[in-house]
Each structure stands twice: as C-alpha cells, then as structure tokens.
Design an enzyme around this catalytic site. Structure first.
Site, short mmCIF file in Angstrom:
data_model
loop_
_atom_site.label_atom_id
_atom_site.label_comp_id
_atom_site.label_asym_id
_atom_site.label_seq_id
_atom_site.Cartn_x
_atom_site.Cartn_y
_atom_site.Cartn_z
N LYS A 47 0.85 -1.21 0.00
CA LYS A 47 0.00 0.00 0.00
C LYS A 47 0.87 1.24 0.00
O LYS A 47 0.66 2.18 -0.78
CB LYS A 47 -0.90 0.01 1.24
CG LYS A 47 -1.57 1.37 1.53
CD LYS A 47 -2.46 1.32 2.73
CE LYS A 47 -1.78 1.51 4.03
NZ LYS A 47 -1.46 2.90 4.36
N ASN A 48 1.88 1.26 0.86
CA ASN A 48 2.68 2.48 1.05
C ASN A 48 3.72 2.71 -0.04
O ASN A 48 4.45 3.69 0.00
CB ASN A 48 3.32 2.47 2.44
CG ASN A 48 2.25 2.60 3.51
OD1 ASN A 48 1.10 2.95 3.21
ND2 ASN A 48 2.60 2.30 4.74
N ARG A 117 -4.91 10.58 4.45
CA ARG A 117 -3.76 11.46 4.67
C ARG A 117 -2.78 11.42 3.52
O ARG A 117 -2.14 12.40 3.18
CB ARG A 117 -3.04 10.94 5.93
CG ARG A 117 -2.49 11.99 6.74
CD ARG A 117 -1.46 11.51 7.67
NE ARG A 117 -0.24 12.19 7.40
CZ ARG A 117 -0.07 13.50 7.60
NH1 ARG A 117 -1.09 14.22 8.02
NH2 ARG A 117 1.08 14.07 7.36
N CYS A 141 -4.91 12.09 12.39
CA CYS A 141 -5.74 10.89 12.48
C CYS A 141 -5.58 10.34 13.88
O CYS A 141 -4.88 10.92 14.71
CB CYS A 141 -5.36 9.88 11.40
SG CYS A 141 -3.81 9.07 11.72
N ARG A 146 0.09 14.65 13.21
CA ARG A 146 0.65 14.49 11.85
C ARG A 146 0.71 15.79 11.06
O ARG A 146 0.07 15.92 10.02
CB ARG A 146 -0.11 13.42 11.10
CG ARG A 146 -0.13 12.08 11.86
CD ARG A 146 -0.76 10.97 11.11
NE ARG A 146 0.11 10.42 10.11
CZ ARG A 146 -0.19 9.34 9.38
NH1 ARG A 146 -1.35 8.76 9.57
NH2 ARG A 146 0.61 8.87 8.49
N ASP A 328 4.46 0.50 12.17
CA ASP A 328 3.22 -0.12 11.67
C ASP A 328 3.05 -1.55 12.16
O ASP A 328 1.98 -2.13 12.01
CB ASP A 328 3.18 -0.07 10.14
CG ASP A 328 3.11 1.36 9.62
OD1 ASP A 328 3.39 1.58 8.43
OD2 ASP A 328 2.81 2.26 10.43
N ILE A 350 7.68 7.09 16.97
CA ILE A 350 7.29 7.76 15.73
C ILE A 350 5.99 8.57 15.89
O ILE A 350 5.92 9.73 15.52
CB ILE A 350 7.12 6.74 14.59
CG1 ILE A 350 8.36 5.83 14.46
CG2 ILE A 350 6.82 7.43 13.25
CD1 ILE A 350 9.62 6.56 13.99
N ARG A 420 -8.73 -0.69 4.87
CA ARG A 420 -7.88 0.34 4.26
C ARG A 420 -6.52 -0.21 3.86
O ARG A 420 -5.88 0.29 2.95
CB ARG A 420 -7.64 1.50 5.25
CG ARG A 420 -8.82 2.40 5.53
CD ARG A 420 -8.35 3.61 6.32
NE ARG A 420 -7.09 4.09 5.79
CZ ARG A 420 -6.06 4.47 6.57
NH1 ARG A 420 -6.15 4.41 7.87
NH2 ARG A 420 -4.93 4.88 6.00
C1 EPZ Z 1 4.15 6.85 6.29
O1 EPZ Z 1 3.36 7.90 6.84
C2 EPZ Z 1 3.21 5.63 6.20
N1 EPZ Z 1 2.07 5.97 5.36
C3 EPZ Z 1 2.71 5.27 7.60
O2 EPZ Z 1 1.93 4.08 7.50
C4 EPZ Z 1 3.90 4.96 8.48
O3 EPZ Z 1 3.45 4.73 9.79
C5 EPZ Z 1 4.87 6.16 8.49
O4 EPZ Z 1 5.26 6.50 7.15
C6 EPZ Z 1 6.13 5.86 9.27
O5 EPZ Z 1 6.77 4.74 8.81
C7 EPZ Z 1 2.22 5.93 4.02
O6 EPZ Z 1 3.27 5.68 3.46
C8 EPZ Z 1 0.99 6.21 3.21
P1 EPZ Z 1 6.13 10.31 8.39
P2 EPZ Z 1 3.90 9.41 6.84
O7 EPZ Z 1 6.02 11.55 7.59
O8 EPZ Z 1 4.61 9.68 5.58
C9 EPZ Z 1 6.03 13.55 11.91
C10 EPZ Z 1 0.08 2.67 7.80
O9 EPZ Z 1 -0.36 2.12 8.82
N2 EPZ Z 1 6.02 14.56 10.83
O10 EPZ Z 1 7.39 9.54 8.31
O11 EPZ Z 1 2.77 10.28 7.21
C11 EPZ Z 1 4.70 12.80 11.98
O12 EPZ Z 1 3.73 13.49 12.68
C12 EPZ Z 1 0.55 4.14 7.86
O13 EPZ Z 1 0.16 2.11 6.69
C13 EPZ Z 1 6.11 15.90 11.17
O14 EPZ Z 1 6.22 16.26 12.34
O15 EPZ Z 1 4.91 9.33 8.07
C14 EPZ Z 1 5.09 11.50 12.63
O16 EPZ Z 1 5.07 11.65 14.01
C15 EPZ Z 1 0.26 4.77 9.17
N3 EPZ Z 1 6.07 16.80 10.16
C16 EPZ Z 1 6.50 11.28 12.11
O17 EPZ Z 1 6.98 12.54 11.64
C17 EPZ Z 1 5.95 16.44 8.84
O18 EPZ Z 1 5.91 17.31 7.94
C18 EPZ Z 1 6.57 10.25 10.98
O19 EPZ Z 1 5.79 10.68 9.92
C19 EPZ Z 1 5.86 15.07 8.52
C20 EPZ Z 1 5.90 14.13 9.54
#
Ligand code: EPZ
Length: 442
Positions: A47-48, A117, A141, A146, A328, A350, A420
């Site tokens: 998915k990701n 998202r 979420c 996020r 995850d 995370i 999802r």
């Molecule tokens: C991706 O989300 C995945 N989703 C998530 O999977 C996964 O948990 C996550 O990466 C971490 O591995 C997809 O790929 C669609 P991040 P993403 O930006 O890109 C903070 C699932 O279950 N952050 O690495 O949103 C954020 O709040 C989903 O399949 C900021 O502060 O993750 C979080 O605490 C859930 N500012 C941390 O970084 C930003 O601009 C990691 O977020 C961006 C992120």
C-alpha cells in the site's frame, strides 16, 4: 437492514462523472479462537509504495501501467482523487492503467484530504508538473497530529512559494530550482514529496537525513523509469538531478512488508506453522530478529519467511525509522507480547498516540499499562474472546491476531479501518485454517 455510514460523492468537474466514495456498510469480524494457523500465505503489493507511485503518475502526460496493486480502500480513494483531477483509470485485476493526459485540476477538495492522509503526496507531483497546487490540510488521524511542516519546508527549499489561508495550502512556483533539503526528522511522506517535485526542477537537489524506507526506493525506481535522475534512496542522502520532462512507464510495486509482518506475528501468536511468501526478507530483518528474541522459530528463504512455534518470552522494543523496528507493526507485536512470559516494554517513538489497541486488548484479559509513549506489558497465559472495536488500521489487525489465539469467540467492529490496508485478510486467514467470518452489523 445493514447500516450505511459516512456517505460522500465526488463529481469530475469536466466529465461530470460522479464517484460514490466512502459509502461503507458497517461490518464486523466474528472470530473463533484457539486455532493454530498452518500453511502458506502470499503477500500482496505494498500500500505504502502504491500510493506515492499513483501520485507520481501525475508528473507526466501519458498512460502509466502499475502492476501488483493491492485491493484496498485507500487505493480506491487515491484512484477517485486522480479521477477527480482529470485522470482516466482502468483497473484490470492487480493492474492499474492510469492515463494522465488530460489532468486539468490542481485542487484536492477537503473531504478527500480528510478521507486519506496520503493525499498529501499529490503536492509534489502537481507542483512538479503544473507549478501550482491547492489543497486543504490533510488533518490528523487517531495515531497523532501528523503536521506537514517538513513537506512545506522541503518544497520551499526548491523555490516554492507557499501560502496558507482558510485551511488551504496554496503552493506555487514560477520555477522549481534544485536546493539543499535537510530534514529534522526522516519523514517518509516529506522525502517522497520532495523527490517527486525535485525530479522536474532545474539543477540538483540533495535531501539529507532522508527517510530510508523500502517504499522510497521503489518510488525512486519508478521515477527513474519515467526518465528521472535520482540516486541514493534507501540511504540518508538522496540526490536528484532535475530533468525537463518525464514520460509514462510500466512498473510492478514491491510486496507489502507490513502485511507480511502481520502474518508472521499471527503465525507466532497462534503457535502455528506459517510460510509467508512473495516477500523480500531483508525488508523485515528488524522484525524477524525480534521474533527470534521472543522465542519464535524463524526460517528465512530467498522470497519467504517461515515461523514455527516457540516458548514466548517478553522483550523490549523501540519503534524507529527504517531499518529500525517499524511503527506499523508495533500494534501486532504488542498483541503477541500479551501472552509472552514475563514483562515487555514497547516504546513508540514515531507517533504520539499509537496505543489505542491497548484498551481493546485489556477487554480480552491483557495486562498492559501505558505511560506516555511507553507500554508495559505483563504476559498472561491466555486471552479470552470479547467484543472489541478497531480504532485504526494496524490496531485493527492486532485485535484480529489476538482473537485468533484467544479462548472463545470475539467480535471485531469497525473493520473498515482494516480494509484500508489489508487485501483479503479474512480470505487469507481462512486459507491458513482460521475460523473468521465477515458479518454485517445489524
Ligand atoms: C508513512 O506515513 C506511512 N504511510 C505510515 O503508514 C507509516 O506509519 C509512516 O510513514 C512511518 O513509517 C504511508 O506511506 C501512506 P512520516 P507518513 O512523515 O509519511 C512527523 C500505515 O499504517 N512529521 O514519516 O505520514 C509525523 O507526525 C501508515 O500504513 C512531522 O512532524 O509518516 C510522525 O510523528 C500509518 N512533520 C512522524 O513525523 C511532517 O511534515 C513520521 O511521519 C511530517 C511528519
């Protein structure tokens, strides 16, 4: 009469085609526990990896072909968003044929941004191709606030002018120019957005402290097939030499390491003998390492991993960016540790709020205490069946795994969260001997 929940419909401003979105019949899983899963399960595409690759097709005008696409609600939502922007999409089995020749919309409406998202992935490609995009904040979420500050910072570093007003982000660039991007935190989404925007920028962009997830390498490979010049994905430094134009291409997405990890944990928790195939084991070494530490027997082949029963004992786990233990899989492995001898400590580094499954597991007899971002789990001999509700995608999977091992019957509600991100979960589990059925919530 089944209940209908959260209706929303979108219409393509040009074709007038209306898409029925988000209408879901409320369903639940009914699980009879105390089974030993046994057999082989084949993993679907990731998915990701698929979501950013679908967004990346917007970077060119042409017909892209993506193979190995899983059957998931999030993929359907992304399909509907691209259709709204003017794409023509045909699905044939696990292949998507995406025609982005007549993209004519650079605005993503609010309800779609809220629906998923990952819509934020549209920023980079629309900026890259059209130099402008307007979208609402994706919103948080259940697992955390996020924010998207890192996405915005990265796009500003390559020449984008970003205005925020009335809940909308309006991003425009007269010209995208290569630059230095240094992330405070290796965000997956921000790394992917920056790669997609910088692919068509003038000059070279270097991303430092980039995220290293395998899905980012898959995106790099897809973009390079389109004619981009990107290197370093999978390491903390990615270099993008901008090119004037990209062309449509054909690609097969990587297997879903999170889906694979979920079945490994399900096999371990039911003390079963399960072969998880069509995977790249190197994506899961942090997970297989932990499972062995817990006492699970692990056999690793070229494209499969096999779990066999072992005496389960408590361990400590800290979730980290890749190649650390994936957040995850935190919920599924927490389920497993509820029946491991002794005490385990899980630290979630995370996301701020990713222990929603704890209350539900406690209904099943688990002994867990949460203090901020740490969960302390005291193993119990056995869980018992209960009526629980999935609070989010991975927590939902953790409840299904717990129910398979628990004594008696469990009902898991709100399974739309699970749909999802898991392609045919009950069908695949039934093939491993699970007693699980999907029912309407009357
Ligand atoms: C991706 O989300 C995945 N989703 C998530 O999977 C996964 O948990 C996550 O990466 C971490 O591995 C997809 O790929 C669609 P991040 P993403 O930006 O890109 C903070 C699932 O279950 N952050 O690495 O949103 C954020 O709040 C989903 O399949 C900021 O502060 O993750 C979080 O605490 C859930 N500012 C941390 O970084 C930003 O601009 C990691 O977020 C961006 C992120």
């Amino acid at each position: 009469m089944p209940q209908i929940y959260n209706l929303s419909t979108v219409c393509n401003a040009v074709t007038g085609d209306c898409t029925f979105l988000g209408g879901m019949t409320v369903e639940k899983f009914v699980v009879e526990g105390e089974v030993q899963l046994c057999g082989q399960v084949t993993i679907s595409g990731a998915k990701n990896a698929t979501l950013p690759i679908m967004a990346a097709t917007l970077l060119c005008s042409g017909v892209s072909v993506v193979h190995g696409v899983p059957n998931l609600r999030d993929i359907k939502v992304m399909q509907d968003i691209l259709t709204l922007l003017g794409a023509k999409i045909v699905r044939e089995g696990n292949t998507l044929i995406i025609d982005t020749t007549s993209i004519n919309h650079m605005e993503v409406p609010e309800h779609l941004m809220r629906e998923m998202r990952a819509s934020v992935f549209l920023m980079g490609p629309l900026l890259g191709r059209f130099r402008k995009v307007r979208l609402s904040y994706p919103g948080g979420c259940t697992i955390g606030p996020r924010p998207i500050n890192l996405h915005i910072k990265a796009l500003e570093k390559i020449g984008t002018n970003i205005k925020e007003s009335f809940g909308f982000i309006i991003a425009e660039a007269a010209e995208l120019a290569g630059g230095e991007i240094h992330f405070d935190f290796p965000s997956v989404g921000a790394t992917e957005n920056a790669m997609m925007a910088a692919a068509l920028a003038k000059g070279t962009t270097v991303i430092r402290n980039a995220a290293r997830e395998p899905e980012i390498v898959d995106l790099q490979n897809f973009l390079n097939r389109m004619g981009a010049k990107i290197s370093g994905a999978g390491t903390d430094t990615i270099r993008i030499d901008g090119v004037p134009k990209l062309t449509a291409t054909e690609h097969t997405v990587i297997p879903d390491r999170i889906e694979a990890g979920t079945y490994l944990v399900a096999g371990a928790m039911t003390r079963g003998d399960v072969v998880v195939d069509n995977i790249l084991p190197e994506f899961l070494f942090s997970v297989t390492d932990k499972l062995q530490e817990i006492g699970v027997q692990i056999e690793i082949g070229r494209r499969y991993i096999r779990v066999k029963p072992g005496d389960l004992r408590g361990v400590d786990i800290k979730t980290l960016p890749h190649p650390g233990f994936p957040t995850d899989l935190q919920a599924p492995i927490l389920s497993l540790l509820t029946i491991a001898k002794g005490t385990s400590i899980i630290t979630e580094t995370i996301f701020e709020n990713r222990f929603k499954h704890v209350d539900e597991l406690t209904r099943m007899g688990a002994k867990i205490k949460v203090e901020g971002r740490t969960a302390i789990i005291r193993g119990v001999p056995k869980l018992t069946g209960a009526i629980v509700a999935a609070p989010d995608l991975r927590a939902g999977a953790a409840l299904v795994i717990a129910a398979l091992a628990a004594e008696g019957i469990s009902e898991i509600e709100h399974i739309y969260h699970i749909d999802r991100g898991y392609d045919g979960l009950e069908r695949k589990l039934q093939a491993l001997g699970a007693r699980i059925v999907r029912q309407n919530c009357d």
